[in-house]
Design a protein around this motif. Structure first.
Motif, mmCIF file in Angstrom:
data_model
loop_
_atom_site.group_PDB
_atom_site.id
_atom_site.type_symbol
_atom_site.label_atom_id
_atom_site.label_comp_id
_atom_site.label_asym_id
_atom_site.label_seq_id
_atom_site.Cartn_x
_atom_site.Cartn_y
_atom_site.Cartn_z
ATOM 1 N N LEU A 7 0.854 -1.178 0.000
ATOM 2 C CA LEU A 7 0.000 0.000 0.000
ATOM 3 C C LEU A 7 0.892 1.231 0.000
ATOM 4 O O LEU A 7 1.829 1.327 0.795
ATOM 5 C CB LEU A 7 -0.907 0.004 1.239
ATOM 6 N N ILE A 8 0.604 2.170 -0.893
ATOM 7 C CA ILE A 8 1.374 3.417 -0.986
ATOM 8 C C ILE A 8 0.445 4.578 -0.658
ATOM 9 O O ILE A 8 -0.645 4.691 -1.231
ATOM 10 C CB ILE A 8 1.964 3.604 -2.397
ATOM 11 N N ILE A 9 0.861 5.433 0.267
ATOM 12 C CA ILE A 9 0.111 6.637 0.607
ATOM 13 C C ILE A 9 1.033 7.822 0.373
ATOM 14 O O ILE A 9 2.042 7.992 1.065
ATOM 15 C CB ILE A 9 -0.385 6.619 2.065
ATOM 16 N N ALA A 10 0.702 8.638 -0.630
ATOM 17 C CA ALA A 10 1.562 9.738 -1.039
ATOM 18 C C ALA A 10 0.745 11.023 -1.144
ATOM 19 O O ALA A 10 -0.453 11.049 -0.892
ATOM 20 C CB ALA A 10 2.246 9.404 -2.360
ATOM 21 N N GLY A 11 1.431 12.086 -1.547
ATOM 22 C CA GLY A 11 0.774 13.367 -1.713
ATOM 23 C C GLY A 11 1.667 14.505 -1.269
ATOM 24 O O GLY A 11 2.743 14.287 -0.709
ATOM 25 N N PRO A 12 1.242 15.739 -1.511
ATOM 26 C CA PRO A 12 2.040 16.901 -1.107
ATOM 27 C C PRO A 12 2.201 17.001 0.404
ATOM 28 O O PRO A 12 1.474 16.346 1.170
ATOM 29 C CB PRO A 12 1.225 18.095 -1.648
ATOM 30 N N ALA A 35 8.966 7.120 2.888
ATOM 31 C CA ALA A 35 9.486 7.510 1.576
ATOM 32 C C ALA A 35 9.664 9.021 1.589
ATOM 33 O O ALA A 35 9.092 9.751 0.778
ATOM 34 C CB ALA A 35 8.536 7.081 0.463
ATOM 35 N N ASP A 36 10.444 9.486 2.549
ATOM 36 C CA ASP A 36 10.702 10.916 2.729
ATOM 37 C C ASP A 36 12.207 11.121 2.834
ATOM 38 O O ASP A 36 12.862 10.563 3.722
ATOM 39 C CB ASP A 36 10.017 11.424 3.989
ATOM 40 N N SER A 37 12.757 11.921 1.939
ATOM 41 C CA SER A 37 14.207 12.076 1.861
ATOM 42 C C SER A 37 14.792 12.873 3.022
ATOM 43 O O SER A 37 16.024 12.915 3.174
ATOM 44 C CB SER A 37 14.587 12.757 0.542
ATOM 45 N N MET A 38 13.970 13.494 3.854
ATOM 46 C CA MET A 38 14.472 14.231 5.007
ATOM 47 C C MET A 38 14.320 13.460 6.310
ATOM 48 O O MET A 38 15.068 13.692 7.262
ATOM 49 C CB MET A 38 13.765 15.585 5.121
ATOM 50 N N LEU A 39 13.366 12.552 6.376
ATOM 51 C CA LEU A 39 13.152 11.805 7.620
ATOM 52 C C LEU A 39 14.278 10.816 7.898
ATOM 53 O O LEU A 39 14.371 10.279 9.006
ATOM 54 C CB LEU A 39 11.817 11.055 7.579
ATOM 55 N N ALA A 76 19.909 5.310 -4.465
ATOM 56 C CA ALA A 76 20.238 3.897 -4.713
ATOM 57 C C ALA A 76 20.311 3.124 -3.393
ATOM 58 O O ALA A 76 19.841 1.985 -3.296
ATOM 59 C CB ALA A 76 21.568 3.792 -5.454
ATOM 60 N N VAL A 77 20.900 3.746 -2.368
ATOM 61 C CA VAL A 77 20.951 3.126 -1.047
ATOM 62 C C VAL A 77 19.543 2.993 -0.495
ATOM 63 O O VAL A 77 19.170 1.955 0.070
ATOM 64 C CB VAL A 77 21.838 3.944 -0.094
ATOM 65 N N TYR A 78 18.751 4.051 -0.667
ATOM 66 C CA TYR A 78 17.362 3.997 -0.183
ATOM 67 C C TYR A 78 16.598 2.850 -0.853
ATOM 68 O O TYR A 78 15.865 2.110 -0.192
ATOM 69 C CB TYR A 78 16.641 5.318 -0.453
ATOM 70 N N ILE A 97 3.417 -0.503 4.276
ATOM 71 C CA ILE A 97 2.747 0.716 3.811
ATOM 72 C C ILE A 97 3.824 1.757 3.531
ATOM 73 O O ILE A 97 4.472 2.261 4.448
ATOM 74 C CB ILE A 97 1.749 1.251 4.853
ATOM 75 N N LEU A 98 4.039 2.063 2.263
ATOM 76 C CA LEU A 98 5.049 3.029 1.841
ATOM 77 C C LEU A 98 4.427 4.419 1.896
ATOM 78 O O LEU A 98 3.451 4.697 1.201
ATOM 79 C CB LEU A 98 5.516 2.697 0.426
ATOM 80 N N VAL A 99 4.994 5.299 2.724
ATOM 81 C CA VAL A 99 4.344 6.585 3.015
ATOM 82 C C VAL A 99 5.331 7.735 2.842
ATOM 83 O O VAL A 99 6.429 7.710 3.421
ATOM 84 C CB VAL A 99 3.804 6.620 4.457
#
Length: 334
Positions: A7-12, A35-39, A76-78, A97-99
């Motif tokens: 399950l993927i939950i995305a958005g602004p 799936a947040d590059s800052m977290l 790539a590591v991610y 759940i990819l968020v």
């Protein structure tokens, strides 16, 4: 071999993804994969709106707080870490759940991107560095926008290191860069996906963004950034160029007032949200949820559950779609 339900939950930004994901996870025995590059960065909590332990409500969260702010962390590591984590969650009999709002991270998980196709061209890299020093970041960024606008969408104008790498890839890929990846993009075959997008109308989204920024300031964002600077994390780091950090760092370095820093942060976040929405609108399979139609996070979560009931691959995890294993790496994940 069975596909892994995902399950993927995305958005602004500021659409409530984290809160909604927690409620869905509680209903479906799920675990969240960020799936947040800052977290990914430790010590960067307020400016990233990192969910607290109380906000997680006991739901396991992965790929949060995994590296220091000066780490050289790549997509790539991610990709490798995220796919491994998703497989481990599935093996435990739980729902991954990819968020998040970093579209390139999500792409890296669900598409067969190969990030190792282009090596280092030291001569070209040095030439681009000299050009940035002589002409400024904006000139180099404009060059990237002209040859590879899709790469420019995801890179900040001041992130010289990533601009140079994107130009390097463009030249080594025979003048195709991101275009080459897009045209050769194939679905990663190991997941049975349900892709959900959360949205608000522009005025409400901007109101939520401004309220979030005000809360960050009240919660101590200035002190958080000051602590990072004092400990030697300089503004040139990729992490310190994230929203909230670069604006407050400018204030702390006497480039402008705190009031101006807050105005810049609100403006830059609005622009970022617009770019995120543009990115996610490219997905043809995404099912959008207008958050203004739901008065509580629980009601939005219920809507997602109704979508899930329509998907055999995710409904009770009783039926899984079969796929051939030959030519895939799925067997290595299970």
């Amino acid at each position: 071999m069975d596909k892994i339900p995902l399950l993927i939950i995305a958005g602004p930004t500021a659409t409530g993804k984290s809160a909604v994901a927690v409620q869905v996870a509680k209903q479906l025995d799920g675990e969240v994969v960020s799936a947040d590059s800052m977290l990914i960065y430790r010590r960067m909590d307020i400016g990233t709106a990192k969910p607290t332990l109380s906000e997680m409500e006991g739901i396991p969260h992965h790929l949060i707080d995994i590296v220091e702010p000066d780490a050289n962390f790549t997509v790539a590591v991610y990709q490798k870490m995220a796919r491994k984590t998703i497989a481990e969650i599935d093996r435990r009999g739980r729902l991954p759940i990819l968020v998040g709002g970093t579209g390139f991270y999500i792409d890296a998980v669900i598409y067969d991107y190969d990030f190792g196709f282009s090596g280092i061209n030291r001569e070209l890299r040095d030439a681009l560095k000299r050009e940035a020093e002589e002409k400024g970041n904006e000139a180099l960024y404009q060059k990237l926008r002209e040859v590879d606008p899709r790469a420019a969408e995801r890179i900040h104008v001041n992130d010289v290191k990533r601009i140079i790498r994107a130009l390097e890839i463009y030249h080594q890929a025979g003048g195709s860069g991101s275009l080459s990846r897009r045209e050769n993009k194939k679905e990663y075959p190991c997941y049975a996906k349900l892709f959900i997008g959360l949205s608000y109308n522009r005025d409400e989204l901007y109101r939520r963004i401004e309220a979030r920024v005000d809360k960050m300031i009240n919660d101590g964002l200035v002190s958080e950034v000051a602590g990072l600077l004092n400990d030697g994390y300089h503004p040139g780091l990729t992490s310190m160029k994230g929203l909230g950090y670069k604006e407050i760092a400018g204030y702390l370095q006497n480039e402008y007032s705190l009031e101006e820093a807050v105005k810049l942060l609100k403006r830059n976040t609005r622009r970022f949200a617009k770019r995120q929405l543009t990115w996610f609108k490219r997905y043809s399979s995404i099912k959008w949820i207008d958050m203004e139609k739901y008065d509580t996070i629980n009601n939005a979560a219920d809507k997602i559950l109704s979508f899930i009931r329509q998907e055999i691959a995710l409904a009770g995890r009783k039926k899984k779609e079969k796929i051939p294993t030959e030519g895939t790496t799925c067997q290595n994940l299970k």
